[in-house]
Design a protein around this motif. Structure first.
Motif, PDB file in Angstrom:
ATOM      1  N   VAL A   1      61.993  -6.329  34.022  1.00 50.36           N
ATOM      2  CA  VAL A   1      61.414  -6.877  35.230  1.00 50.36           C
ATOM      3  C   VAL A   1      61.971  -6.414  36.528  1.00 50.36           C
ATOM      4  O   VAL A   1      62.197  -5.353  36.251  1.00 50.36           O
TER       5      VAL A   1
ATOM      6  N   VAL B   1      70.594 -12.738  38.449  1.00 54.51           N
ATOM      7  CA  VAL B   1      69.632 -12.771  37.879  1.00 54.51           C
ATOM      8  C   VAL B   1      69.176 -11.696  36.719  1.00 54.51           C
ATOM      9  O   VAL B   1      67.831 -12.201  36.112  1.00 54.51           O
ATOM     10  N   ILE B   2      69.126 -10.873  37.533  1.00 50.84           N
ATOM     11  CA  ILE B   2      68.340  -9.522  36.663  1.00 50.84           C
ATOM     12  C   ILE B   2      69.343  -8.727  35.730  1.00 50.84           C
ATOM     13  O   ILE B   2      67.664  -8.713  34.527  1.00 50.84           O
TER      14      ILE B   2
ATOM     15  N   ASN C   1      60.103 -14.108  44.263  1.00 46.07           N
ATOM     16  CA  ASN C   1      60.255 -15.484  43.507  1.00 46.07           C
ATOM     17  C   ASN C   1      61.460 -16.889  44.059  1.00 46.07           C
ATOM     18  O   ASN C   1      61.481 -17.791  44.574  1.00 46.07           O
TER      19      ASN C   1
ATOM     20  N   THR D   1      60.046  -8.553  42.698  1.00 42.15           N
ATOM     21  CA  THR D   1      59.450 -10.107  41.728  1.00 42.15           C
ATOM     22  C   THR D   1      60.846 -10.756  41.529  1.00 42.15           C
ATOM     23  O   THR D   1      59.872 -11.921  41.899  1.00 42.15           O
ATOM     24  N   VAL D   2      61.583 -10.541  41.112  1.00 38.24           N
ATOM     25  CA  VAL D   2      63.484 -11.051  41.237  1.00 38.24           C
ATOM     26  C   VAL D   2      63.027 -12.106  43.149  1.00 38.24           C
ATOM     27  O   VAL D   2      63.111 -13.394  43.351  1.00 38.24           O
ATOM     28  N   TYR D   3      63.050 -11.052  43.607  1.00 36.55           N
ATOM     29  CA  TYR D   3      63.169 -11.182  45.648  1.00 36.55           C
ATOM     30  C   TYR D   3      62.502 -11.745  45.857  1.00 36.55           C
ATOM     31  O   TYR D   3      62.385 -12.982  46.308  1.00 36.55           O
TER      32      TYR D   3
ATOM     33  N   LEU E   1      67.410 -11.491  32.971  1.00 28.75           N
ATOM     34  CA  LEU E   1      66.174 -11.694  32.850  1.00 28.75           C
ATOM     35  C   LEU E   1      65.893  -9.923  31.927  1.00 28.75           C
ATOM     36  O   LEU E   1      65.163 -10.438  31.098  1.00 28.75           O
TER      37      LEU E   1
ATOM     38  N   LYS F   1      57.605 -15.056  34.700  1.00 29.09           N
ATOM     39  CA  LYS F   1      58.411 -14.972  35.267  1.00 29.09           C
ATOM     40  C   LYS F   1      59.421 -16.100  36.211  1.00 29.09           C
ATOM     41  O   LYS F   1      60.599 -16.130  36.415  1.00 29.09           O
TER      42      LYS F   1
ATOM     43  N   VAL G   1      71.173 -12.088  42.730  1.00 32.46           N
ATOM     44  CA  VAL G   1      69.936 -11.983  42.244  1.00 32.46           C
ATOM     45  C   VAL G   1      70.481 -10.277  41.311  1.00 32.46           C
ATOM     46  O   VAL G   1      69.837 -10.521  40.708  1.00 32.46           O
TER      47      VAL G   1
ATOM     48  N   ILE H   1      63.111 -16.823  35.642  1.00 34.36           N
ATOM     49  CA  ILE H   1      64.321 -17.308  36.749  1.00 34.36           C
ATOM     50  C   ILE H   1      64.408 -18.840  36.912  1.00 34.36           C
ATOM     51  O   ILE H   1      65.915 -19.003  36.774  1.00 34.36           O
TER      52      ILE H   1
END
Length: 123
Positions: free
Chosen positions: A55, A44-45, A63, A59-61, A48, A23, A41, A27
């Motif tokens: 995703v 990005v999401i 990282n 997890t995105v936040y 992904l 992940k 964000v 990213i």
């Protein structure tokens, strides 16, 4: 100035004691594509989810904020949203002029903090 690549960010992440997970790779790869421009964000999401389908928002936040905390990315808060941008240098503090409309930044060759100290002596 040499443009940093994915390998540079990977080494920096490992040098700071963090694993280079799938992940994190996804990213950072996406962020490298938008290097020196602020991205949301949400963007990005969306990427992904198209790329891997699976995703989680947390997890995105998690990282992105880890990357911010160890100095890989800059963050700004604009119109109720966090925007993220990969740093162009990983070792020295930098100051930038940020254009929100074009989602870009230009590094300044001067230290703004020295000017601020002189202009605002009581702060």
């Amino acid at each position: 100035m040499r443009t940093l690549n994915l390998k540079d960010y990977k080494i920096y992440l490992r040098d700071n004691g963090y694993k280079f997970t799938l992940k994190r790779l996804e990213i950072l790869s996406f962020s490298v594509h938008y290097q020196y421009r602020f991205i949301s964000v949400k963007l990005v999401i969306q990427h992904l989810r198209k790329a891997s389908g699976n995703v989680r928002l947390d997890t995105v936040y998690r990282n992105l904020f880890l990357f911010r905390d160890i100095g890989l990315i800059e963050t700004i808060f604009h119109e109720g949203e966090n925007l993220f941008c990969l740093k162009s240098k990983l070792t020295t503090p930098s100051h930038f002029f940020i254009c929100i409309k074009r989602s870009s930044e230009t590094e300044l060759d001067i230290c703004i903090m020295h000017i601020m100290e002189f202009s605002l002596p009581n702060y």
